[in-house]
Design an enzyme around this catalytic site. Structure first.
Site, PDB file in Angstrom:
ATOM      1  CE  LYS A 214     -40.172  32.721  -2.623  1.00  0.00           C
ATOM      2  NZ  LYS A 214     -40.088  33.924  -3.379  1.00  0.00           N
TER       3      LYS A 214
ATOM      4  CG  ASP B  74     -44.494  39.649  -6.211  1.00  0.00           C
ATOM      5  OD1 ASP B  74     -45.072  38.595  -5.649  1.00  0.00           O
ATOM      6  OD2 ASP B  74     -43.614  39.503  -6.794  1.00  0.00           O
TER       7      ASP B  74
ATOM      8  CG  PHE C  75     -36.848  38.824  -6.382  1.00  0.00           C
ATOM      9  CD1 PHE C  75     -35.575  38.922  -6.930  1.00  0.00           C
ATOM     10  CD2 PHE C  75     -37.531  37.743  -6.252  1.00  0.00           C
ATOM     11  CE1 PHE C  75     -35.241  37.673  -7.985  1.00  0.00           C
ATOM     12  CE2 PHE C  75     -37.056  36.542  -7.160  1.00  0.00           C
ATOM     13  CZ  PHE C  75     -36.089  36.611  -7.749  1.00  0.00           C
TER      14      PHE C  75
END
Ligand SMILES: *Cc1c(COP(=O)(O)O)cnc(C)c1O
Length: 405
Positions: A252, A223, A138
């Site tokens: 995040k 990532d 993702f």
């Protein structure tokens, strides 16, 4: 007047229906707990999806945001600000050197990383543009990052997709080797797949990926939007595996809840960029950077990181005990530090457990259908783990008393 059902109805009427939400309205928080509008207290083991790394209402963070808001919230990147210079210096140091760019989200960070890989690769050869990612990954929701996301369900309906992306099964080095060639610009991976169900790398996999990238003069992009910021008990997950990327992305947890994203590139990659090649109006503004500076100071600390590791080890052991207790229902327990997943036999069971836990005052979520995911604030304590585990045990028992669904 504060009325839960009225708020839910008003939001549902006016907000694009892209989220399946739990039916509560959250109002405030403190530490690892949040309260809904009716004053019900919840233990938050989701942390805004790995975002609220310092928990809720952490005074130094709240004060830094308030102080900065009184000075300057935003000025644009046509000027320098001290919070941005500080945040970039801290991140560069934590990444072993290199140059930083700030955006406003994870998708934007990855979008920038992909652009950086292409920009650098094109200094070698104009056809060098292929980006290889993993199935089950993702990487975000913009067109390039959803294309990078190796899951068809995110692509459907948004075609035509940007060109130059290829996919290989995660943890399959032979498949990657077969797919790479001189025109591979980059391999982009989450060191641990988060949304994909907390899938961890096989022994030696990331090292072998690094070696293939070196062989083909391709960049390795990690990532770390979910796994970075101390989540695994090291600042970056990649430190655990002894593999260094050429580009790394964060978002995040980076500013503890204030929107931010960052990509960091080595000097070699940075040299491909010149004034005007990339930009952002909001990215790296003093408000977001003031928040990031507080978070970075707290997290980039050996004692803090070893606590994350210790609480994570305790948590994982408790989940392993469950697996022993309910072998027919629990397929696997995965993860490290405070990114843990418990794979259930059935999707319906995982979803029912998450719902039941919410009713019992504990917030978790399921990902990849059947994986209960635990990504709490990094300040989570062993006592909070025990509180969660106690409720989890009750919920699992309840559901199986009802015939396991
Ligand atoms: C959440 C996430 C993203 C996307 O971040 P947004 O801020 O939602 O754009 C990208 N990659 C990974 C690994 C993530 O967990």
């Amino acid at each position: 007047m504060k009325n839960e059902s009225e708020i839910i109805a008003r939001d549902t009427e006016n907000y694009l229906p892209v989220f399946s939400r739990y039916p509560i309205v959250l109002d405030h928080g403190d530490g690892s707990y949040v309260w809904d509008l009716n004053g019900r207290k919840y233990l938050d083991a989701l942390g805004g999806i790995a975002v609220n790394v310092l928990g809720h209402n952490y005074a130094p963070l709240v004060n830094a945001i308030a102080d900065q808001a009184r000075r300057l919230i935003h000025v644009s990147n046509l000027y320098y600000t001290e919070p941005q210079a500080d945040a970039a210096a801290k991140l560069s140091e934590l990444t072993g050197g290199g140059k930083v760019f700030f955006g406003n989200s994870g998708a934007e960070a990855n979008e920038g990383a992909i652009k950086a890989a292409r920009k650098y690769a094109h200094t070698i050869r104009s056809e060098k543009s292929q980006i290889i990612t993993a199935l089950g990954s993702f990487h975000g929701r913009t067109l390039a990052t959803l294309t990078a996301t190796g899951q068809e369900k995110f692509h459907k309906g948004f075609e035509p997709l940007p060109q130059g992306f290829d996919y290989v099964p995660y943890n399959d080095i032979a498949a990657l080797e077969a797919r790479m060639n001189e025109n591979t610009a980059a391999v982009m991976l989450e060191p641990i797949q988060g949304e994909g169900g907390v899938r961890t790398p096989a022994d030696g996999y990331l090292q072998q990926v690094r070696a293939l990238c070196d062989q083909y003069d391709a960049l390795l992009i990690f990532d770390e939007i979910q796994t970075g910021m101390g989540r695994t008990g090291t600042f970056y997950a990649y430190e655990m595996y002894g593999v260094t990327p050429d580009i790394v992305t964060l978002a995040k947890g980076l500013a503890g809840g204030v929107p931010i994203g960052a990509f960091i590139v080595t000097e070699k990659v940075a040299a491909a960029f010149h004034a005007g090649d990339h930009g952002s109006t909001f990215g790296g503004n003093p408000l977001a950077c003031a928040a990031a500076n507080v978070v970075l100071d707290v997290i980039a600390d050996d004692a803090f990181l070893s606590r994350v590791k210790a609480v994570g080890t305790h948590f994982k052991q408790k989940l392993e005990d469950f697996r022993t207790k309910y072998p027919a229902y629990i397929v696997d327990v995965r993860g490290t530090g405070l990114i843990l997943g418990m794979e259930m036999q059935k999707n319906e069971v995982a979803a029912a457990i998450a719902r039941r836990m919410l009713e019992q005052g504990v917030i978790i979520n399921c990902t990849a259908g059947n994986v209960l995911r635990f990504i709490p604030p990094l300040i989570f304590t062993k006592n909070e783990v025990d509180e969660l585990v106690c409720v989890l045990d009750d919920c699992v028992l309840d559901i199986y008393d009802q015939g396991g669904l």
